[in-house]
Design an enzyme around this catalytic site. Sequence first.
Site, PDB file in Angstrom:
ATOM      1  N   ASP A  11       0.780  -1.266  -0.062  1.00 48.76           N
ATOM      2  CA  ASP A  11      -0.075   0.073   0.144  1.00 48.76           C
ATOM      3  C   ASP A  11       1.047   1.284   0.133  1.00 48.76           C
ATOM      4  O   ASP A  11       1.753   1.504   0.858  1.00 48.76           O
ATOM      5  CB  ASP A  11      -0.853   0.091   1.088  1.00 48.76           C
ATOM      6  CG  ASP A  11      -1.677   1.276   1.276  1.00 48.76           C
ATOM      7  OD1 ASP A  11      -1.707   2.104   0.676  1.00 48.76           O
ATOM      8  OD2 ASP A  11      -2.581   1.047   2.187  1.00 48.76           O
ATOM      9  N   TYR A 232       2.114  -8.630  18.168  1.00 49.47           N
ATOM     10  CA  TYR A 232       1.153  -8.365  17.232  1.00 49.47           C
ATOM     11  C   TYR A 232       1.009  -7.069  16.475  1.00 49.47           C
ATOM     12  O   TYR A 232       1.296  -5.909  17.002  1.00 49.47           O
ATOM     13  CB  TYR A 232      -0.202  -8.418  17.780  1.00 49.47           C
ATOM     14  CG  TYR A 232      -1.364  -8.562  16.783  1.00 49.47           C
ATOM     15  CD1 TYR A 232      -1.472  -9.696  15.807  1.00 49.47           C
ATOM     16  CD2 TYR A 232      -2.163  -7.402  16.583  1.00 49.47           C
ATOM     17  CE1 TYR A 232      -2.524  -9.625  14.860  1.00 49.47           C
ATOM     18  CE2 TYR A 232      -2.913  -7.602  15.529  1.00 49.47           C
ATOM     19  CZ  TYR A 232      -3.120  -8.550  14.582  1.00 49.47           C
ATOM     20  OH  TYR A 232      -4.015  -8.628  13.718  1.00 49.47           O
ATOM     21  N   LYS A 235      -2.970  -5.618  10.762  1.00 49.51           N
ATOM     22  CA  LYS A 235      -3.142  -6.065   9.464  1.00 49.51           C
ATOM     23  C   LYS A 235      -2.394  -6.060   8.338  1.00 49.51           C
ATOM     24  O   LYS A 235      -1.706  -5.033   8.259  1.00 49.51           O
ATOM     25  CB  LYS A 235      -4.570  -5.442   9.247  1.00 49.51           C
ATOM     26  CG  LYS A 235      -5.677  -5.583  10.355  1.00 49.51           C
ATOM     27  CD  LYS A 235      -5.879  -7.058  10.975  1.00 49.51           C
ATOM     28  CE  LYS A 235      -6.898  -6.964  12.078  1.00 49.51           C
ATOM     29  NZ  LYS A 235      -5.962  -6.689  13.170  1.00 49.51           N
TER      30      LYS A 235
HETATM   31 MG    MG Z   1      -3.993   2.447   3.120  1.00 55.35          MG
HETATM   32 MG    MG Z   2      -4.966  -2.205   1.927  1.00 59.52          MG
END
Ligand code: MG
Ligand code: MG
Length: 368
Positions: A11, A232, A235
Amino acid sequence: MKITVSLIKADVGGLAGHSRVHPQLKDEAKLVLEHAKNQSKIIDYHVTSCGDDLELIMTHKKGVDSEIVHGLAWEAFLKATEMAKKLKLYGAGQDLLKDSFSGNLKGMGPGVAELEFEERKSEPLAAFMMDKTEPGAFNLPIFKIFADPFNTPGLVIDPNMHDGFVFEIWDVINHKKVFLKTPEETYDILALIGSKTRYVIKRVFPSTKNEMGKEAVAVVSTDILHEIAGKYVGKDDPVAMVRAQAGLPAMGEILEAFSFPHLVSGWMRGSHNGPMMPVSVTDATPSRFDGPPRVIGLGFQLAEGKLVGPADLLGDKAFDGARQLALQVADYIRRNGPFEPHRLPEPEMEYTTLPSIQKKLQSRMVDL
Ligand code: MG
Ligand code: MG
Ligand code: F6R
């Protein structure tokens, strides 16, 4: 001929928040990969996007973890980031965690899934890309594809698949891995991978009785989680590749696993459970509540390493029902607002204000 397929994503900036990739970012990446193809560094490539993730699929003969191929992906992401900064896209360069490339993308931010194999007489391959979720979101569909006879009748009736498959499962918290075989160890596998935040399927191998040989037939990206063991880190918007047919699950058996919009964690602020909606490439544009989480599937036939395709596999009408169900589930679960289990349990949330609220209220907390 041994071919490697590398699916690498990052991203590097979103168009209107975290919704999608601006076309000019894809153009920048294509320029880098086209140049590399002309210089014979790679055989072929395809650039696409899923949500705010820029996805690069490259074929070559350099094996997995190639410095040249990873370097090319890094260069493509840098060029796309330059454009993202110029356009002031949201979160420009957010997944490029390091300043310079040092030979391998591990721990640098981008997600990587690679398969190296002897190209068969005919080589159908599916590439899946998810947005607004974590690598464990692939546990359920990959298990169904390779281990559930109600999904994959080939496990029962194809002699080559009847002996099952071997699953390589990673414990991303304790930084360990284990190989478990179906059907004998099915319940052990499920005991682990049901905890999808901690145990993730990394690869699947044919059993020794399968004529496919020893090469992995499926792979999932697990990068950021893998690198920062013991902690952790949120995502990861994973990708996966699965080889199909002739002793392996048929393409239709692979796709069948995506006909159920299973619950995954991610969605808004990486902190909510929601349905995984299968969509076409054009609909891979999370919107409502920054989602719902989405998965796209691209089908290719390899021809001496050339990527023939893609076929937009999950765009097919046969998935309309799954999409409808996903939208219903989204309506239902959204009405739970900030309550668990819509909102994730505290340790799995990407954003939290709880510690500061607890601190603020400390003096007012009295014994029961
Ligand atoms: Mg993003
Ligand atoms: Mg994404
Ligand atoms: C989820 C995601 C988005 C953001 C949300 C808030 O993975 O990327 O849901 O978490 O849009 O983003 P910020 O904090 O950047 O405003």
